[in-house]
Scaffold this active site. Sequence first.
Site, short mmCIF file in Angstrom:
data_model
loop_
_atom_site.label_atom_id
_atom_site.label_comp_id
_atom_site.label_asym_id
_atom_site.label_seq_id
_atom_site.Cartn_x
_atom_site.Cartn_y
_atom_site.Cartn_z
N GLU A 29 0.84 -1.20 0.00
CA GLU A 29 0.00 0.00 0.00
C GLU A 29 0.88 1.25 0.00
OE1 GLU A 29 -2.15 -0.97 3.53
OE2 GLU A 29 -2.98 -2.75 2.57
N LEU A 58 -5.75 -1.68 -1.19
CA LEU A 58 -5.67 -1.74 0.27
C LEU A 58 -6.19 -3.10 0.70
CD1 LEU A 58 -6.73 1.24 2.51
CD2 LEU A 58 -6.43 -1.08 3.33
N SER A 59 -5.31 -4.07 0.78
CA SER A 59 -5.74 -5.47 0.77
C SER A 59 -4.63 -6.35 1.33
CB SER A 59 -6.04 -5.83 -0.70
OG SER A 59 -6.32 -7.17 -0.89
N GLU A 60 -4.55 -6.44 2.66
CA GLU A 60 -3.39 -7.12 3.26
C GLU A 60 -3.34 -8.61 2.91
OE1 GLU A 60 -5.12 -4.85 5.03
OE2 GLU A 60 -3.58 -3.31 5.32
N HIS A 129 -0.89 1.27 15.54
CA HIS A 129 0.31 1.67 14.80
C HIS A 129 1.60 1.40 15.59
CE1 HIS A 129 -2.72 3.71 12.42
NE2 HIS A 129 -1.83 4.10 11.54
#
Lengths: 327, 362
Positions: A29, A58-60, A129
Amino acid sequence: MAVINLLQAVNQTLKQEMKRDKRVIVFGEDVGLEGGVFRATVDLQKEFGPDRCMDSPLSESGIVGAGIGLAINGLIPVVEMQFMGFSYPAFNQIISHMARMRNRSRGRYTVPMVIRMPYGGGIRALEHHSESTEALYAHIPGLKVVIPSTPYDAKGLLAAAIRDEDPVIFLEPKRIYRAFKQEVPDEEYILPIGKANIVKEGGDVTLISWGAMMRETLKAAELANEKGIHAEVIDLRTVAPIDQETVIESVKKTGRVVIVHEATKTLGIGAELISIINEKAFLYLEAPPARVTGFDMPFPLPRGEQHYIPSPDRILRKIEAVSNYLT
Amino acid sequence: MIFEGYHPLDKTMFQVMDEEGNIIKPEYMPDISKEQMMEMYQLMIQTREADLKALMYQRQGRMLTYAPNIGQEAAQVGSAFPLKKEDWMVPAFRELGAWLTRGAKLEMIYLYWYGNEFGSYMPEDLKILPVSVPIASHLNHAAGIAWASKLQGKDEVTITYFGDGATSQGDFHEAMNWAGVYQVPVVFLCQNNQFAISVPRGIQTSSETIAQKALAYGMPGILVDGNDIFAMYAAVKEAFDRARRGEGPTLIEAFTYRIGAHTTSDDPKRYRSDEEVEKWKKKDPIDRMKKYLMSQGILTEEENEKIIEKAGKIAEEAFKYVEASGDTVLEDIFKYHYKEMTPQLTEQLAEYKAYLMERGEA
């Protein structure tokens, strides 16, 4: 030899590896045009084109899953999870497939792939995070989990990870991405995965840590030195598989050990290290092995984070307690 | 062009042959020889016979849990038949017919269900991935493999198989989305067999067809009668041709029915009626092709018996081989996980071997 920070070392290594082997491709990303939210992949798209360094959806799970497919079909993907805390949607891909494909297919299909993830707290970030959950990945057979603590190590270890024929989780300590610079050779070099580094020799107590916590650990060692306690400091560099030999040799010499990690205490890498020490050096111990760690809580938001990350003083207290045990 | 005439929102199902084996859409009848038709028929029979034998062995306590394919043979053989040597197949776990069509040996498939990892070892000349048990996660691998084909300029397409239940998983959406974004040469083949273990298709999705989901990802989708082998072949062939021309991915919904249980551990009587199963048995894909082949004078009852008998023998031989294979060699549990065993693994193996030695078992 240039003086660069850890982030620049990562960027330089990616460039050198992409130049060396055209099978190496980088995606994730925001890694393409922008060069990643931390800029670790900056200029790669410009230099190697949009077929070697690309922005992904956006696609882990998609990133890791597609990476597995790419690796099976002849490429060497080096993918970025934007933050370690965002890797959990890809957990199934990592554990069920990336780590198992070689074994499942009896060696017919392999996944020579690297997942880079900035990890750890202390940058005053949002929730999710600041994770430091390396033990989750270290627990999974089939994964190697590598964590550099300096620009020099980052370069040699990342090159080794990319050239490794098995999947590697490469955790980048984002707190020290830009915290300091170091002379790093321009030419390529490799630091072997699975080998710890004795950063400082000493005979009184063994300190073991890795990644961003090396900074606090080394400061604590200095403070201890001022008090006449000479610590041997080991940077584990790889938390899976652990370099047992280096750890055991040192503990046999010092008889005392303090393990420092930012991650949650319960079932962290520290627990594994103490088990190894108990199994292999129990009779050499002069004091119960000790841990200085984060708490069994999620990493706090910025207003509370100063309490969570072990400070040099907290580490020093533990070093003193271990050193004074029954003496 | 089949896809243009069968837009998924029209809810029309693509069929070439009716349930009595009559060709109702001759314009879409695939261009295949009689020999190829017989080969397809034999593969369907082989799949059926291998299933029946496996179920029997399982009931005798000689085979582990097994996932039967009965009723889905046309969807599998018809879709795998147009693959070329260089193409990739990424199956889930109920794809015996597709595996056999692609050239995998029955021994290997049996070996897997017998509990031996070597059943997942695909020979170097076969581009097939092994069984993938977690639902839908292998679709991303298919997208990645196809992406690698495109990036490396390799002339190869990928087909991946999954069930209706898989479409509820996030990975289905991530893989479809990914394939659409990068326009990779992959065919997503959903075998809608109406049930995910006991949960019916109506609880997986409220969209009227699965095929229409393709539109959301910017690719063509088509609803195909999964029990019509000619329709399956024709639709997949067209999707492959698109992919080879660089026109990207396709979603195909094969509308079919799982006649048997989900696996031998499951009792389908708990969640569906006998009437429903009987209704679908009348649509048996093998009977349908048999009627067609007989009406064309390609197959006789006598030949048919021979094909069934031969397929049964092949299954018996394969199982004999599997039963003789014994247990996994100890080292094999350890040695394939990494290129080189870690010091920890070396130590664990040595310790266990010493234990076995002590007991006189090594």
